[in-house]
Design a protein around this motif. Structure first.
Motif, mmCIF file in Angstrom:
data_model
loop_
_atom_site.group_PDB
_atom_site.id
_atom_site.type_symbol
_atom_site.label_atom_id
_atom_site.label_comp_id
_atom_site.label_asym_id
_atom_site.label_seq_id
_atom_site.Cartn_x
_atom_site.Cartn_y
_atom_site.Cartn_z
ATOM 1 N N ILE A 108 3.780 -29.386 -7.540
ATOM 2 C CA ILE A 108 2.714 -29.494 -6.539
ATOM 3 C C ILE A 108 2.617 -28.254 -5.653
ATOM 4 C CG2 ILE A 108 2.019 -30.774 -4.460
ATOM 5 C CD1 ILE A 108 2.885 -33.322 -5.893
ATOM 6 N N PRO A 109 3.713 -27.710 -5.112
ATOM 7 C CA PRO A 109 3.599 -26.558 -4.202
ATOM 8 C C PRO A 109 2.931 -25.358 -4.864
ATOM 9 C CG PRO A 109 5.785 -27.526 -4.063
ATOM 10 C CD PRO A 109 5.113 -28.162 -5.238
ATOM 11 N N GLN A 110 2.152 -24.633 -4.064
ATOM 12 C CA GLN A 110 1.498 -23.422 -4.527
ATOM 13 C C GLN A 110 1.641 -22.340 -3.472
ATOM 14 O OE1 GLN A 110 -2.495 -23.839 -6.218
ATOM 15 N NE2 GLN A 110 -2.130 -26.018 -6.561
ATOM 16 N N VAL A 111 1.468 -21.103 -3.906
ATOM 17 C CA VAL A 111 1.591 -19.950 -3.019
ATOM 18 C C VAL A 111 0.224 -19.331 -2.800
ATOM 19 C CG1 VAL A 111 2.517 -17.613 -2.820
ATOM 20 C CG2 VAL A 111 3.973 -19.463 -3.626
ATOM 21 N N GLY A 112 -0.073 -18.990 -1.534
ATOM 22 C CA GLY A 112 -1.312 -18.312 -1.194
ATOM 23 C C GLY A 112 -1.036 -16.899 -0.724
ATOM 24 N N ASP A 113 -2.001 -16.307 -0.053
ATOM 25 C CA ASP A 113 -1.869 -14.921 0.410
ATOM 26 C C ASP A 113 -0.724 -14.742 1.396
ATOM 27 O OD1 ASP A 113 -4.025 -14.242 -1.155
ATOM 28 O OD2 ASP A 113 -5.486 -14.420 0.491
ATOM 29 N N HIS A 114 -0.364 -15.814 2.071
ATOM 30 C CA HIS A 114 0.670 -15.720 3.102
ATOM 31 C C HIS A 114 1.920 -16.517 2.736
ATOM 32 C CE1 HIS A 114 -2.299 -13.724 5.609
ATOM 33 N NE2 HIS A 114 -3.139 -14.720 5.347
ATOM 34 N N GLY A 115 2.156 -16.678 1.441
ATOM 35 C CA GLY A 115 3.347 -17.387 0.998
ATOM 36 C C GLY A 115 3.068 -18.835 0.673
ATOM 37 N N LEU A 116 4.103 -19.662 0.731
ATOM 38 C CA LEU A 116 3.989 -21.071 0.392
ATOM 39 C C LEU A 116 2.946 -21.753 1.259
ATOM 40 C CD1 LEU A 116 5.164 -23.559 -1.178
ATOM 41 C CD2 LEU A 116 6.668 -23.888 0.802
ATOM 42 N N ILE A 117 2.053 -22.493 0.626
ATOM 43 C CA ILE A 117 1.026 -23.243 1.364
ATOM 44 C C ILE A 117 1.652 -24.561 1.803
ATOM 45 C CG2 ILE A 117 -1.252 -24.307 1.240
ATOM 46 C CD1 ILE A 117 -1.909 -22.266 -0.977
ATOM 47 N N ARG A 118 1.860 -24.718 3.093
ATOM 48 C CA ARG A 118 2.563 -25.882 3.639
ATOM 49 C C ARG A 118 1.620 -26.951 4.166
ATOM 50 N NH1 ARG A 118 8.057 -24.758 4.770
ATOM 51 N NH2 ARG A 118 8.639 -22.608 4.254
ATOM 52 N N ASP A 119 0.346 -26.654 4.232
ATOM 53 C CA ASP A 119 -0.631 -27.610 4.755
ATOM 54 C C ASP A 119 -0.965 -28.635 3.676
ATOM 55 O OD1 ASP A 119 -2.669 -29.013 5.925
ATOM 56 O OD2 ASP A 119 -4.012 -27.300 6.178
ATOM 57 N N ALA A 120 -0.583 -29.888 3.901
ATOM 58 C CA ALA A 120 -0.816 -30.928 2.899
ATOM 59 C C ALA A 120 -2.288 -31.090 2.579
ATOM 60 C CB ALA A 120 -0.238 -32.253 3.381
ATOM 61 N N ALA A 121 -3.161 -30.787 3.540
ATOM 62 C CA ALA A 121 -4.595 -30.953 3.322
ATOM 63 C C ALA A 121 -5.081 -30.101 2.150
ATOM 64 C CB ALA A 121 -5.363 -30.594 4.583
ATOM 65 N N PHE A 122 -4.410 -28.983 1.892
ATOM 66 C CA PHE A 122 -4.797 -28.101 0.789
ATOM 67 C C PHE A 122 -4.711 -28.825 -0.553
ATOM 68 C CE2 PHE A 122 -3.412 -25.229 -2.613
ATOM 69 C CZ PHE A 122 -4.437 -24.290 -2.620
ATOM 70 N N TYR A 123 -3.768 -29.749 -0.684
ATOM 71 C CA TYR A 123 -3.483 -30.400 -1.960
ATOM 72 C C TYR A 123 -4.170 -31.757 -2.124
ATOM 73 C CZ TYR A 123 0.401 -27.075 -1.585
ATOM 74 O OH TYR A 123 1.161 -25.944 -1.433
ATOM 75 N N LEU A 124 -4.758 -32.281 -1.061
ATOM 76 C CA LEU A 124 -5.133 -33.685 -1.070
ATOM 77 C C LEU A 124 -6.262 -34.033 -2.021
ATOM 78 C CD1 LEU A 124 -4.710 -34.710 2.665
ATOM 79 C CD2 LEU A 124 -3.089 -34.795 0.764
ATOM 80 N N ASP A 125 -7.249 -33.175 -2.181
ATOM 81 C CA ASP A 125 -8.358 -33.500 -3.077
ATOM 82 C C ASP A 125 -7.871 -33.677 -4.518
ATOM 83 O OD1 ASP A 125 -10.211 -33.519 -1.073
ATOM 84 O OD2 ASP A 125 -10.981 -31.504 -1.473
ATOM 85 N N VAL A 126 -7.047 -32.747 -4.982
ATOM 86 C CA VAL A 126 -6.562 -32.820 -6.361
ATOM 87 C C VAL A 126 -5.640 -34.012 -6.544
ATOM 88 C CG1 VAL A 126 -5.119 -31.676 -8.086
ATOM 89 C CG2 VAL A 126 -6.868 -30.381 -6.860
ATOM 90 N N LEU A 127 -4.680 -34.198 -5.639
ATOM 91 C CA LEU A 127 -3.764 -35.319 -5.773
ATOM 92 C C LEU A 127 -4.504 -36.648 -5.674
ATOM 93 C CD1 LEU A 127 -0.639 -34.132 -3.772
ATOM 94 C CD2 LEU A 127 -0.999 -34.152 -6.230
ATOM 95 N N GLY A 128 -5.473 -36.704 -4.757
ATOM 96 C CA GLY A 128 -6.257 -37.924 -4.649
ATOM 97 C C GLY A 128 -7.025 -38.230 -5.918
ATOM 98 N N ARG A 129 -7.572 -37.203 -6.543
ATOM 99 C CA ARG A 129 -8.307 -37.394 -7.786
ATOM 100 C C ARG A 129 -7.386 -37.874 -8.897
ATOM 101 N NH1 ARG A 129 -12.605 -39.310 -10.014
ATOM 102 N NH2 ARG A 129 -13.547 -38.047 -11.675
ATOM 103 N N LEU A 130 -6.190 -37.288 -8.996
ATOM 104 C CA LEU A 130 -5.247 -37.698 -10.032
ATOM 105 C C LEU A 130 -4.779 -39.134 -9.824
ATOM 106 C CD1 LEU A 130 -3.157 -34.415 -10.351
ATOM 107 C CD2 LEU A 130 -4.795 -35.319 -12.003
ATOM 108 N N LEU A 131 -4.518 -39.505 -8.588
ATOM 109 C CA LEU A 131 -4.126 -40.887 -8.304
ATOM 110 C C LEU A 131 -5.263 -41.851 -8.617
ATOM 111 C CD1 LEU A 131 -2.059 -40.546 -5.022
ATOM 112 C CD2 LEU A 131 -1.304 -41.664 -7.121
ATOM 113 N N GLU A 132 -6.468 -41.431 -8.334
ATOM 114 C CA GLU A 132 -7.623 -42.273 -8.641
ATOM 115 C C GLU A 132 -7.770 -42.440 -10.150
ATOM 116 O OE1 GLU A 132 -12.209 -42.430 -7.169
ATOM 117 O OE2 GLU A 132 -11.559 -40.544 -8.066
ATOM 118 N N LEU A 133 -7.589 -41.368 -10.906
ATOM 119 C CA LEU A 133 -7.769 -41.418 -12.351
ATOM 120 C C LEU A 133 -6.690 -42.261 -13.034
ATOM 121 C CD1 LEU A 133 -8.748 -37.732 -13.227
ATOM 122 C CD2 LEU A 133 -10.218 -39.733 -13.319
#
Length: 293
Positions: free
Chosen positions: A209-234
């Motif tokens: 799940i964790p990903q890296v952006g321009d400033h290192g590890l992306i720690r904001d959960a909101a960044f991941y929520l659309d994808v995780l929500g879609r996978l849980l829905e599917l």
């Protein structure tokens, strides 16, 4: 209508966990290891004691090892290594269904109740879409299904999803676990993945799940929520589960940071959904001992 993960935070999961995806290896063995290579940040022995030093303080009570080598003899090495800690209750091996030794290897390994299936996908130069057209491949995987074992995939992309669809058409009784889907976020919105997720014998391991952006590890959960929500829905709350991908995950973050991020991403889900995700689903899907279900 409310969309997944557009709710306010409910709670952070604090209960026991089952980790469905970790790797063990030891480059000091005389024969060495094919992965990782010297110079890699995770090169060096990664053995049960190393894993539990990270996982036990985080509440992990049981775990499953996934083979990180294509060498058939390394399956036996991992099974012997599991003897070092009884909390390592499951193992996904690495066998080539096209190899002449596949049947004998499967029979030998399956005699150990901890052996729960094999992994095949975009790894070690393999191509599941092309390989399943080869003589004997489907017959080999039929034996996996007949034994109640699981096929884990590897490194998802659009071609792998097509391959898994074709495979599930030919072997509808084969349980399939799609690994690392959050690491391929574009796939969460494709018609092919939606079709694959509609098949009840197909599960989603939400690791990487964790990903890296321009400033290192992306720690904001909101960044991941659309994808995780879609996978849980599917896939639904009964067919998604947690895997740490340790120590490969250390390329991005340590075990505690990785787990805290996953927990934050799941914190909008009801308590019973989180308990299934972090503890119950993986042991049930892989057919592990009842104590972990």
């Amino acid at each position: 209508m409310e969309k997944p993960f557009e709710r306010t935070l409910i709670l952070i999961y604090t209960g026991p966990l089952f980790d469905s995806h970790l790797h063990l290896y030891d480059p000091t063995r005389a024969e060495g290891i094919p992965w990782p290579q010297p110079g890699d940040a995770v090169y060096g022995p990664r053995l049960p004691a190393d894993y539990w030093a990270q996982a036990e303080p985080c509440g992990v009570i049981g775990a499953m090892v996934v083979e990180a080598s294509p060498r058939r003899e390394d399956n036996d090495w991992v099974l012997c290594t599991l003897d070092q800690d009884p909390r390592l209750v499951g193992y996904i091996g690495n066998l080539d269904p096209l190899a002449a030794t596949f049947g004998a290897d499967l029979e030998r390994l399956a005699a150990d109740v901890r052996f729960r299936g094999i992994r095949y996908g975009n790894l070690w130069g393999r191509d599941l879409l092309a390989d399943q057209q080869q003589t004997g491949f489907i017959d080999s995987l039929a034996h996996v299904a007949e034994r109640g074992l699981v096929l884990d995939s590897a490194n998802p992309d659009a071609r792998l999803i097509q391959a898994l669809l074709a495979l599930s058409d030919r072997l509808p009784h084969l349980r399939i676990v799609v690994d690392h889907l959050p690491n391929a976020p574009d796939l969460a919105f494709t018609a092919e993945l939606q079709e694959l997720a509609s098949r009840p014998q197909v599960m989603a391991k939400l690791a990487e799940i964790p990903q890296v952006g321009d400033h290192g590890l992306i720690r904001d959960a909101a960044f991941y929520l659309d994808v995780l929500g879609r996978l849980l829905e599917l896939f639904g709350e009964d067919r998604c589960f947690f895997g740490s991908d340790w120590p490969n995950s250390d390329h991005l973050a340590n075990f505690t940071t990785t787990l805290d991020l996953v927990k934050a991403c799941m914190a909008t889900q009801p308590a019973h959904t989180q308990e299934k995700f972090f503890l119950h689903n993986a042991p049930r899907i892989y057919g592990l001992p009842g104590a972990f279900r």
